[in-house]
Each structure stands twice: as structure tokens, then as C-alpha cells.
Write a protein that holds these residues in place. Structure first.
Motif, PDB file in Angstrom:
ATOM      1  N   VAL A  46       0.850  -1.185   0.000  1.00  0.00           N
ATOM      2  CA  VAL A  46       0.000   0.000   0.000  1.00  0.00           C
ATOM      3  C   VAL A  46       0.890   1.240   0.000  1.00  0.00           C
ATOM      4  N   THR A  47       0.305   2.370  -0.374  1.00  0.00           N
ATOM      5  CA  THR A  47       1.064   3.620  -0.398  1.00  0.00           C
ATOM      6  C   THR A  47       1.425   4.047   1.025  1.00  0.00           C
ATOM      7  N   LEU A  48       2.512   4.801   1.128  1.00  0.00           N
ATOM      8  CA  LEU A  48       3.028   5.221   2.426  1.00  0.00           C
ATOM      9  C   LEU A  48       3.406   6.698   2.382  1.00  0.00           C
ATOM     10  N   ALA A  49       2.986   7.449   3.402  1.00  0.00           N
ATOM     11  CA  ALA A  49       3.437   8.831   3.589  1.00  0.00           C
ATOM     12  C   ALA A  49       3.712   9.038   5.070  1.00  0.00           C
ATOM     13  N   GLU A  50       4.811   9.700   5.385  1.00  0.00           N
ATOM     14  CA  GLU A  50       5.148  10.032   6.766  1.00  0.00           C
ATOM     15  C   GLU A  50       5.496  11.514   6.851  1.00  0.00           C
ATOM     16  N   ARG A  51       5.129  12.111   7.967  1.00  0.00           N
ATOM     17  CA  ARG A  51       5.272  13.549   8.161  1.00  0.00           C
ATOM     18  C   ARG A  51       6.256  13.840   9.290  1.00  0.00           C
ATOM     19  N   TRP A  52       7.221  14.731   9.011  1.00  0.00           N
ATOM     20  CA  TRP A  52       8.191  15.189  10.002  1.00  0.00           C
ATOM     21  C   TRP A  52       7.708  16.518  10.566  1.00  0.00           C
ATOM     22  N   PRO A  88      -5.361   2.574  -4.702  1.00  0.00           N
ATOM     23  CA  PRO A  88      -6.266   2.201  -5.788  1.00  0.00           C
ATOM     24  C   PRO A  88      -7.294   1.173  -5.316  1.00  0.00           C
ATOM     25  N   ALA A  89      -8.510   1.277  -5.820  1.00  0.00           N
ATOM     26  CA  ALA A  89      -9.577   0.358  -5.412  1.00  0.00           C
ATOM     27  C   ALA A  89      -9.230  -1.093  -5.730  1.00  0.00           C
ATOM     28  N   ILE A 126      -0.601   7.182 -10.298  1.00  0.00           N
ATOM     29  CA  ILE A 126      -1.308   7.686  -9.126  1.00  0.00           C
ATOM     30  C   ILE A 126      -0.893   9.139  -8.904  1.00  0.00           C
ATOM     31  N   ALA A 127      -1.856   9.977  -8.516  1.00  0.00           N
ATOM     32  CA  ALA A 127      -1.553  11.334  -8.056  1.00  0.00           C
ATOM     33  C   ALA A 127      -2.370  11.594  -6.800  1.00  0.00           C
ATOM     34  N   GLU A 128      -1.712  12.097  -5.747  1.00  0.00           N
ATOM     35  CA  GLU A 128      -2.388  12.356  -4.485  1.00  0.00           C
ATOM     36  C   GLU A 128      -2.003  13.737  -3.972  1.00  0.00           C
ATOM     37  N   GLU A 129      -2.922  14.326  -3.190  1.00  0.00           N
ATOM     38  CA  GLU A 129      -2.714  15.678  -2.645  1.00  0.00           C
ATOM     39  C   GLU A 129      -2.887  15.669  -1.132  1.00  0.00           C
ATOM     40  N   TRP A 130      -1.933  16.315  -0.430  1.00  0.00           N
ATOM     41  CA  TRP A 130      -2.052  16.588   1.001  1.00  0.00           C
ATOM     42  C   TRP A 130      -2.500  18.035   1.160  1.00  0.00           C
ATOM     43  N   ASN A 131      -3.647  18.257   1.819  1.00  0.00           N
ATOM     44  CA  ASN A 131      -4.201  19.613   1.938  1.00  0.00           C
ATOM     45  C   ASN A 131      -3.990  20.213   3.320  1.00  0.00           C
ATOM     46  N   GLY A 132      -3.085  19.626   4.090  1.00  0.00           N
ATOM     47  CA  GLY A 132      -2.826  20.120   5.437  1.00  0.00           C
ATOM     48  C   GLY A 132      -3.494  19.296   6.502  1.00  0.00           C
TER      49      GLY A 132
END
Length: 255
Positions: A81-87, A100-101, A137-143
Motif C-alpha cells: 500500500v502507499t506510504l506517507a510520513e510527516r516530520w 487504488p480500489a 497515481i496522483a495524491e494531494e495533502w491539503n494540510g
């Protein structure tokens, strides 16, 4: 005795020269760069990634306390699965990201491979998964959360990838990758205008359509009117190196 004093004087002089050289600035690429004496690099562990198989592939920071790293990892069912981590300036925290579905088997393998954060409340990430053919894939982080973004694809294409993205502001980003058509893999570029992705025309490298690969794998933008995209073939399907420049209006091939 005079000879010994002279020898000692020469030794002290040479030592002084050596010390001066050690403390003098180093000339590097035409610019004077002082010897670094800042904080050394350290390994910062991600505290909440406990399942093996994780990979971080790209990172972008908008400030010392706002960085995002993206990649892929295995969930508890053994599915990538996709992964994002925030510092946040002191620790990394994993974020929830959409997938993706069709991501129900290990062969789908979604992965975010590029991210760019022009502000603390905006990051754009791109990547690819497998659905019988490559799909971008394109994804957006909006805060506050990540969401999947729709984007156009070239007419007649049956496979797309987005490898990297570069933003200069919240209303200007360039994503680069490739698309497959008529047996060839060709460069793909898309522009983010703050609310939607817009497909751009990229000039075709001097190749014959067929079993050829010429894909963008890197992009960097210094302003709305200057971006460089770079790529080429791969080991399984060699193709010529390609470089193209965005001038604010269109993409142009470069030698």
C-alpha cells in the motif's frame, strides 16, 4: 647550533603554512566554501512502522518542521500500500493515504515515488501501480488529509506512470513520467494549476514507434517558466536519453 635554529625556524614556518591551509576556505566550483562545522547527520527512526517491507522513495520539506516522505509498505495482509510520513521537527508520524480500489493482491504494488511540498498545507505525490499494465497515481495533502486526484491521460494510451513531481508554488507543479502507445513508451508531462492536472504535449524523441522506451524519470522546476525533465530507456527496453525544457508555454527537446 645556528643550523639547528634555522632548521627549527623552517619547521615552525612549514607548520604555520600547514595550519593556514587547514583553516583556509576551500575553493569549490568557483565559490569559497568554509569547512563545515555544523550538526552531524543522525539516523532518525520512524517510530510507528513495525511491518517489514517498507521503502521511502522521495522526500520534500517546506520548512524545518514540515517534511513529507513517501513510498510503499506491506500492510498486515501482506498487500503493498502507499506510504506517507510527516516530520514535525522532532518525530516522524505515519499518515493515512488512499490506495487504488483494485489493490487487493500483492501484484498491484502501488508505490508513491515522488513528492513535492511547496507549503506546509500542500504536498503533491505521484506514483504507479500495476493493473495488468502500469497505471499512474496522483495524491494531494491539503494540510489535514491525503486524497486521490484525477488526471487526464493521452488519447489511445494503455499504460501511464508518474515518477516525479516538482512544485514552485501551491498553484504550479510539474509531474513527469511516461505513457505507452503503439508499442512504444513515450515521455509524459502534466501541470498542476492549483485545482486540477492539465495534460501537456511533449515532443517525441527521434525514435521509431515499436519496442522502444523513452520515459521521463526526473523533473525539477525553478519557476513557472523554467523546468527541466530528464529520462531515457531502461535495462529491459533500452532507449535514447531525453532532455526537455519547459519555457512557460511549451516543452522543447534539448540536445
Amino acid at each position: 647550533m645556528r643550523e639547528l635554529r634555522c632548521r627549527n625556524a623552517r619547521t615552525r614556518a612549514m607548520a604555520g603554512v600547514a595550519a593556514a591551509l587547514l583553516t583556509a576556505p576551500i575553493l569549490l566550483s568557483g565559490a569559497h566554501t568554509a569547512l563545515a562545522s555544523g550538526t552531524p547527520w543522525t539516523v532518525v527512526r520512524s517510530s510507528n512502522m513495525t511491518i517489514p517491507g517498507g521503502q521511502l522513495k522521495s522526500v520534500s520539506c517546506s520548512s524545518p518542521d514540515a517534511c513529507t516522505a513517501v513510498g510503499t509498505h506491506l500492510n498486515r495482509r501482506g498487500i503493498n500500500v502507499t506510504l506517507a510520513e510527516r516530520w514535525n521537527g522532532s518525530t516522524w508520524q505515519r499518515q493515512s493515504t488512499p490506495n487504488p480500489a483494485v489493490d487487493t493482491t500483492p501484484t498491484i504494488r502501488p508505490s508513491l515515488t515522488g513528492v513535492s511540498c511547496p507549503a506546509s498545507n500542500l504536498c503533491l505525490a505521484v506514483g504507479t501501480y500495476q493493473a495488468g499494465f502500469p497505471a499512474a497515481i496522483a495524491e494531494e495533502w491539503n494540510g489535514s488529509r491525503w486524497r486521490m486526484l484525477a488526471f487526464p491521460v493521452p488519447a489511445g494510451s494503455f499504460g501511464t506512470t508518474l515518477d516525479q513531481v516538482s512544485c514552485t508554488s501551491v498553484s504550479f507543479c510539474e509531474a513527469a513520467g511516461s505513457f505507452e502507445v503503439n508499442g512504444a513508451t513515450l515521455p509524459l508531462a502534466e501541470r498542476w494549476n492549483g485545482s486540477a492536472w492539465l495534460l501537456q504535449q511533449t515532443p517525441r524523441p527521434p525514435i521509431s514507434l515499436g519496442d522502444s522506451t523513452v520515459a521521463f524519470t526526473a523533473v525539477s522546476c525553478a519557476s513557472r517558466t523554467f523546468c527541466e525533465a530528464w529520462g531515457g530507456g531502461n535495462g529491459g527496453s533500452p532507449g535514447p536519453t531525453v532532455a526537455e525544457r519547459w519555457n512557460g508555454t511549451s516543452w522543447h527537446l534539448q540536445a
